[in-house]
Scaffold this motif. Structure first.
Motif, PDB file in Angstrom:
ATOM      1  N   GLN A 252       0.827  -1.205   0.000  1.00 29.76           N
ATOM      2  CA  GLN A 252       0.000   0.000   0.000  1.00 29.76           C
ATOM      3  C   GLN A 252       0.866   1.261   0.000  1.00 29.76           C
ATOM      4  N   LEU A 253       1.929   1.249   0.805  1.00 22.96           N
ATOM      5  CA  LEU A 253       2.828   2.400   0.848  1.00 22.96           C
ATOM      6  C   LEU A 253       3.552   2.566  -0.484  1.00 22.96           C
ATOM      7  N   ALA A 254       3.939   1.443  -1.090  1.00 21.39           N
ATOM      8  CA  ALA A 254       4.619   1.489  -2.379  1.00 21.39           C
ATOM      9  C   ALA A 254       3.705   2.087  -3.450  1.00 21.39           C
ATOM     10  N   THR A 255       2.441   1.707  -3.431  1.00 22.41           N
ATOM     11  CA  THR A 255       1.475   2.240  -4.392  1.00 22.41           C
ATOM     12  C   THR A 255       1.362   3.751  -4.255  1.00 22.41           C
ATOM     13  N   GLU A 256       1.334   4.228  -3.015  1.00 23.47           N
ATOM     14  CA  GLU A 256       1.274   5.674  -2.776  1.00 23.47           C
ATOM     15  C   GLU A 256       2.501   6.385  -3.330  1.00 23.47           C
ATOM     16  N   LYS A 257       3.630   5.682  -3.308  1.00 18.37           N
ATOM     17  CA  LYS A 257       4.886   6.277  -3.771  1.00 18.37           C
ATOM     18  C   LYS A 257       5.102   6.061  -5.271  1.00 18.37           C
ATOM     19  N   GLY A 258       4.234   5.254  -5.894  1.00 13.30           N
ATOM     20  CA  GLY A 258       4.343   5.012  -7.326  1.00 13.30           C
ATOM     21  C   GLY A 258       5.405   4.020  -7.720  1.00 13.30           C
ATOM     22  N   VAL A 259       5.729   3.080  -6.810  1.00 16.23           N
ATOM     23  CA  VAL A 259       6.734   2.056  -7.089  1.00 16.23           C
ATOM     24  C   VAL A 259       6.151   0.703  -6.700  1.00 16.23           C
ATOM     25  N   GLY A 262       8.396  -4.566  -4.056  1.00 13.94           N
ATOM     26  CA  GLY A 262       9.776  -5.038  -4.060  1.00 13.94           C
ATOM     27  C   GLY A 262      10.773  -3.901  -4.142  1.00 13.94           C
ATOM     28  N   GLN A 263      10.483  -2.906  -4.956  1.00 18.38           N
ATOM     29  CA  GLN A 263      11.386  -1.764  -5.073  1.00 18.38           C
ATOM     30  C   GLN A 263      11.464  -0.988  -3.769  1.00 18.38           C
ATOM     31  N   LEU A 264      10.330  -0.843  -3.100  1.00 14.85           N
ATOM     32  CA  LEU A 264      10.333  -0.128  -1.825  1.00 14.85           C
ATOM     33  C   LEU A 264      11.117  -0.900  -0.777  1.00 14.85           C
ATOM     34  N   ALA A 265      10.923  -2.218  -0.732  1.00 17.33           N
ATOM     35  CA  ALA A 265      11.648  -3.050   0.229  1.00 17.33           C
ATOM     36  C   ALA A 265      13.151  -3.016  -0.026  1.00 17.33           C
TER      37      ALA A 265
END
Length: 331
Positions: A252-259, A262-265
């Motif tokens: 959910q956080l990654a979606t908010e950031k547009g990534v 896996g990329q966020l992790a």
């Protein structure tokens, strides 16, 4: 490609390396050598210089595959391999550990032959042998450096105390261990602090939680019949379901950031310090490209801490290995 230094006096290597294990073992029922070799070549095109293998992957077939992939491209690659885990023919699950000088001398010759190179850039002891003093093992490894067979030495899954003792015998350039949002043991057991005090690069393997932190895995049924993860505690039954809830927070956080998740992790691991050089594994070009793009995801200190709080390790269900496997780590 962002570059990071491998230890206090080591060379600069790509900030993200390529773990090659899954190209031939553990996560696959068959080997797509053509795609695996294409993935290595694409990694080189993207500026990746750091490639990780081990003699026990296969066993032996992973080194052979990487050797074929890097043929004619040796000067573009910094190659790391590992010795010390011994597999039993006919029993794929059986494991032994050998850190004896005699074994080390035999092991390096096999590795060099399979990789088709004269000198290995980085040689890790894969697991610490409780039957052999670390000073004896590292002393034999140091002899390989003197002989010109190895350039730099490393340890894998060693405790802080073992790392201290080893470093007194010969400079240790890198310590490899599992580290990710859901495996943060090195922060608690002194390993990360010891690496930083001694000027040793910290090389996380499985920075994407063996693929779990990408959010792509929805059920244990997603695994092939012989996939290693079917027997891993974190991927079984209720543990899988509980851990999936944690991953959903990251997604959910990654979606908010547009990534991607896996990329966020992976960006979180990269943000832990310039001495941290993760080696996410993949056998396909599309996942490699996604991983390398994580270098463009910049996290503020506040965002990194928010992610840490969002994924409390106390809530992770299951150990990272079985009880038998855990006896071989932090040696």
């Amino acid at each position: 490609m962002e570059m990071r230094q491998l230890g206090k006096n080591g060379p600069r290597v790509s900030a993200v390396g390529l773990g090659c294990m899954g190209m031939t073992d553990f996560y696959t029922t068959g080997v797509d050598a053509q795609e695996a070799i294409a993935t290595v070549h694409r990694a080189l095109d993207l500026g990746v210089t750091f490639f990780d293998t081990a003699d026990m992957y296969g066993p032996h077939t992973n080194e052979e595959l990487l050797g074929k992939a890097l043929a004619g491209k040796r000067d573009q690659a910094f190659i790391a391999s590992k010795f010390g885990i011994v597999r039993t023919p006919g029993d794929p699950a059986a494991r032994g550990v050998d850190g004896s000088p005699e074994y080390i001398r035999r092991a390096i010759d096999g590795t060099l032959k399979r990789l088709n190179i004269d000198t290995l850039d980085l040689y890790y002891q894969h697991r610490i042998d409780p039957k052999v003093a670390i000073e004896e093992s590292v002393g034999a490894m140091a002899d390989l450096v003197k002989a010109g067979k190895v350039r730099y030495l490393g340890l894998s899954e060693a405790s802080a105390a073992t790392l201290e003792r080893a470093h007194k015998v010969h400079p240790i350039a890198a310590l490899q261990t599992e580290y990710s949002l859901w495996s943060r043991d090195p922060e608690e057991n002194g390993v990360l602090e010891t690496c930083r005090r001694l000027g040793i690069a910290f090389v996380p393997y499985s920075p994407l939680g063996r693929g779990f932190l990408t959010g792509a895995l929805k059920s244990p049924d997603d695994f092939a019949p012989d996939d290693y993860r079917r027997s891993s505690p974190r991927f079984q039954g209720e543990n899988f379901a509980k851990n999936l809830l944690l991953v959903e927070r990251v997604r959910q956080l990654a979606t908010e950031k547009g990534v991607t998740a896996g990329q966020l992790a992976l960006a979180w691991v990269l943000a832990q310090g310039d001495d941290v050089i993760p080696i996410p594994g993949t056998k396909q070009r599309r996942y490699l490209e996604e991983n390398i793009a994580a270098l463009q995801v910049k996290l503020s200190a506040e965002e990194a801490e928010a992610l840490r709080a969002l994924f409390p390790v106390a809530e992770v269900a299951g150990g990272r290995y079985t009880d038998v496997g855990m006896k071989l780590v932090n040696g």
